[in-house]
Design a protein around this motif. Structure first.
Motif, short mmCIF file in Angstrom:
data_model
loop_
_atom_site.label_atom_id
_atom_site.label_comp_id
_atom_site.label_asym_id
_atom_site.label_seq_id
_atom_site.Cartn_x
_atom_site.Cartn_y
_atom_site.Cartn_z
N PHE A 1 22.80 -48.18 20.04
CA PHE A 1 21.46 -47.66 20.30
C PHE A 1 21.43 -46.62 21.42
O PHE A 1 20.63 -45.69 21.39
N GLY A 2 22.33 -46.77 22.41
CA GLY A 2 22.33 -45.86 23.55
C GLY A 2 22.94 -44.50 23.24
O GLY A 2 22.72 -43.54 23.97
N TYR A 3 23.73 -44.42 22.17
CA TYR A 3 24.23 -43.14 21.67
C TYR A 3 23.53 -42.74 20.38
O TYR A 3 23.39 -41.54 20.10
N GLY A 4 23.11 -43.72 19.60
CA GLY A 4 22.62 -43.45 18.25
C GLY A 4 21.28 -42.75 18.17
O GLY A 4 20.91 -42.23 17.12
N TRP A 5 20.53 -42.71 19.26
CA TRP A 5 19.19 -42.12 19.26
C TRP A 5 19.18 -40.61 19.09
O TRP A 5 18.16 -40.02 18.73
N TYR A 6 20.31 -39.93 19.30
CA TYR A 6 20.29 -38.48 19.46
C TYR A 6 19.94 -37.73 18.18
O TYR A 6 19.28 -36.68 18.23
N GLY A 7 20.38 -38.23 17.02
CA GLY A 7 20.08 -37.56 15.76
C GLY A 7 18.59 -37.46 15.49
O GLY A 7 18.05 -36.36 15.29
N PRO A 8 17.85 -38.58 15.46
CA PRO A 8 16.41 -38.49 15.25
C PRO A 8 15.69 -37.73 16.36
O PRO A 8 14.67 -37.08 16.11
N ALA B 1 32.52 -48.96 21.72
CA ALA B 1 31.10 -48.68 21.95
C ALA B 1 30.76 -47.26 21.50
O ALA B 1 29.70 -47.03 20.90
N GLN B 2 31.65 -46.31 21.79
CA GLN B 2 31.40 -44.94 21.35
C GLN B 2 31.48 -44.82 19.83
O GLN B 2 30.70 -44.07 19.22
N ALA B 3 32.39 -45.57 19.23
CA ALA B 3 32.46 -45.59 17.77
C ALA B 3 31.19 -46.16 17.17
O ALA B 3 30.67 -45.67 16.15
N ALA B 4 30.65 -47.20 17.82
CA ALA B 4 29.36 -47.75 17.37
C ALA B 4 28.26 -46.70 17.50
O ALA B 4 27.34 -46.64 16.68
N GLY B 5 28.37 -45.86 18.55
CA GLY B 5 27.40 -44.78 18.70
C GLY B 5 27.48 -43.76 17.59
O GLY B 5 26.45 -43.22 17.16
N VAL B 6 28.69 -43.47 17.10
CA VAL B 6 28.84 -42.56 15.97
C VAL B 6 28.12 -43.12 14.75
O VAL B 6 27.37 -42.41 14.05
N VAL B 7 28.34 -44.41 14.49
CA VAL B 7 27.66 -45.06 13.36
C VAL B 7 26.15 -45.05 13.58
O VAL B 7 25.36 -44.77 12.67
N GLY B 8 25.74 -45.33 14.81
CA GLY B 8 24.32 -45.36 15.12
C GLY B 8 23.65 -44.01 14.92
O GLY B 8 22.52 -43.94 14.42
N ARG B 9 24.32 -42.94 15.31
CA ARG B 9 23.72 -41.61 15.15
C ARG B 9 23.43 -41.29 13.69
O ARG B 9 22.42 -40.66 13.38
N ILE B 10 24.31 -41.73 12.81
CA ILE B 10 24.09 -41.46 11.39
C ILE B 10 23.06 -42.42 10.80
O ILE B 10 22.12 -42.01 10.12
N CYS B 11 23.21 -43.72 11.06
CA CYS B 11 22.33 -44.72 10.45
C CYS B 11 20.89 -44.60 10.96
O CYS B 11 19.94 -44.64 10.17
N LEU B 12 20.72 -44.45 12.26
CA LEU B 12 19.37 -44.36 12.82
C LEU B 12 18.68 -43.08 12.39
O LEU B 12 17.46 -43.06 12.15
N ALA B 13 19.45 -41.99 12.29
CA ALA B 13 18.85 -40.74 11.83
C ALA B 13 18.43 -40.84 10.37
O ALA B 13 17.37 -40.36 9.97
N ALA B 14 19.29 -41.47 9.54
CA ALA B 14 18.93 -41.65 8.13
C ALA B 14 17.69 -42.53 7.99
O ALA B 14 16.81 -42.26 7.17
N TRP B 15 17.60 -43.56 8.83
CA TRP B 15 16.42 -44.43 8.80
C TRP B 15 15.16 -43.67 9.20
O TRP B 15 14.08 -43.87 8.63
N SER B 16 15.28 -42.75 10.15
CA SER B 16 14.11 -42.00 10.58
C SER B 16 13.57 -41.09 9.48
O SER B 16 12.40 -40.72 9.49
N ASP B 17 14.44 -40.71 8.52
CA ASP B 17 13.97 -39.89 7.39
C ASP B 17 13.04 -40.67 6.48
O ASP B 17 12.20 -40.08 5.78
#
Length: 410
Positions: free
Chosen positions: A329-336, A268-284
């Motif tokens: 999603f619960g970890y990935g939000w932090y970048g954006p 789950a934490q590894a998924a959060g690492v992927v989420g932080r990068i992917c969701l932040a890139a999408w927000s750009d």
């Protein structure tokens, strides 16, 4: 040619800035991220209860309640490299001294000091990245940087128990101090301000204390900051829930072994690492501001937590998938989210705005783990805890959806 001469003229230098900011954050928080993995050794060698072990984790998180705000103000007045570097040195010295701590109480005091020093790395690195990257790449850069923290936690969990097993728990403090010192030295040596005209200047001290407080903390009344703090506190609370309850839920509700449940948390934490990068890139790529990606994250975790309270949460396969979903999603939000804070800050106050928003989040980081644990103990189940998190997320989602869009600065 020296790095001082080369850096401002080289567009590629922004990626060096991203690398050293990520490394400094990871190094500064390395030991704190690994405390949980040292639980068995610390309980055995210091004769600690579970509550005393948990208090060690809380001690390292208390000082940032104020320290993040102070660090943010310092970042608006002084060069980032000295603020971040000094904080890293405080962490290193405290951990080095802590290796000679006579007992539990001394270790608590050491971790309070470590938390104060660690307060500079998070807003300092975030401001550095925000200053060097334009809006159409800022989210992606922030996502990479913020992914460094869970990666650092994984590295600490993999290495510190082995150090403790071979040399004792005191050696882990020395190791953590050396890593923090290395991160600080690297940041001070290679960080350079962005090219002239792109960085906000320092703010002055003019006016009374009252006017200073009104100017700074008045940000909390701005619609943009209201949305930022609401989305941040609800999502950081979900992150705490995933960290604290995943293993317990899977072990008690789906009858997975403790080892298998712990492995799910790692995934789950590894998924959060992927989420932080992917969701932040999408927000750009979006035109409606970073809030759109945060809204998606809130909706996604709301669905996941609601599902955990149904029979789906009692099935091993579906529960595992739900926790991976919550990790993404619960970890990935932090970048954006950090990018949004930086872009919503008044001119010249980026550092303080980041520190202030993170400090508000820190309240949830301190309060939510024991609250969720208490609810689980009192109700002998997990529905109350997931229900509280779902209610908070739903309320934040409704309020932020009804407010105006947060514009993204260029």
């Amino acid at each position: 040619m020296s790095a001082d001469t080369l850096a401002p003229a080289a567009p590629r230098y922004r990626w060096i800035i991203l690398g050293i900011a990520t490394f400094a954050q990871t190094a500064s928080g390395f030991f704190v991220q690994g405390i949980g993995a040292l639980g068995v050794q610390l309980q055995r060698d210091l004769d600690l209860s579970a509550a005393q072990l948990g208090l060690l984790l809380s001690a390292a998180q208390l000082a940032p309640l104020v320290g993040l705000v102070v660090a943010g103000e310092l970042l608006d007045r002084f060069d980032e490299r000295w603020v971040v570097g000094t904080g890293a040195c405080v962490v290193a010295v405290a951990l080095g001294a802590g290796s000679a701590a006579p007992g539990y109480v001394s270790l608590l005091l050491v971790l309070l000091i470590v938390g104060a020093g660690n307060s500079t790395a998070q807003p300092g690195g975030s401001k550095a990245v925000a200053s060097w990257f334009e809006a159409n790449r800022r989210g992606f850069a922030m996502g990479i940087r913020q992914a460094g923290l869970p990666l650092g936690g994984a590295l600490a969990a993999a290495s510190l128990p082995a150090v403790a097993g071979a040399f004792g728990w005191r050696a882990t403090l020395v190791t953590g101090g050396l890593v923090a010192l290395l991160g600080g030295v690297v940041f001070m040596r290679w960080y350079r301000p962005p090219p002239a005209g792109t960085a906000a200047g320092p703010t002055g001290t003019g006016g009374s204390i009252g006017s200073w407080l009104a100017a700074r903390f008045g940000m909390l009344r701005e619609p943009a900051m209201v949305r930022i703090t609401l989305s941040g506190t609800s999502l950081i609370s979900v992150q705490c829930g995933v960290l604290v309850l995943t293993v317990l839920h899977l072990h008690d509700t789906t009858s997975l072994s403790a080892g298998s449940a712990a492995l799910v948390l790692v995934v789950a934490q590894a998924a959060g690492v992927v989420g932080r990068i992917c969701l932040a890139a999408w927000s750009d790529r979006g035109t409606s501001g970073r809030q759109t990606s945060l809204t998606v994250c809130m909706a996604a975790v709301l669905v996941g937590m609601a599902a955990l309270m149904t029979p789906l949460g009692q099935s091993p396969l579906t529960a595992v998938l739900l926790f991976v979903w919550l990790g993404f999603f619960g970890y990935g939000w932090y970048g954006p989210w950090v990018a949004q804070v930086a872009e919503s800050a008044p001119p010249g106050r980026t550092g303080f705005a980041i520190g202030l928003a993170m400090s508000v989040n820190q309240i949830a980081i301190v309060v939510m783990p024991p609250t969720l644990g208490l609810l689980t103990d009192l109700t002998h189940g997990f529905d109350a805890a997931w229900g509280l998190l779902a209610s908070m997320t739903a309320a934040s989602l409704l309020v932020t959806a009804r407010m105006g869009r947060v514009p993204r600065s260029p």
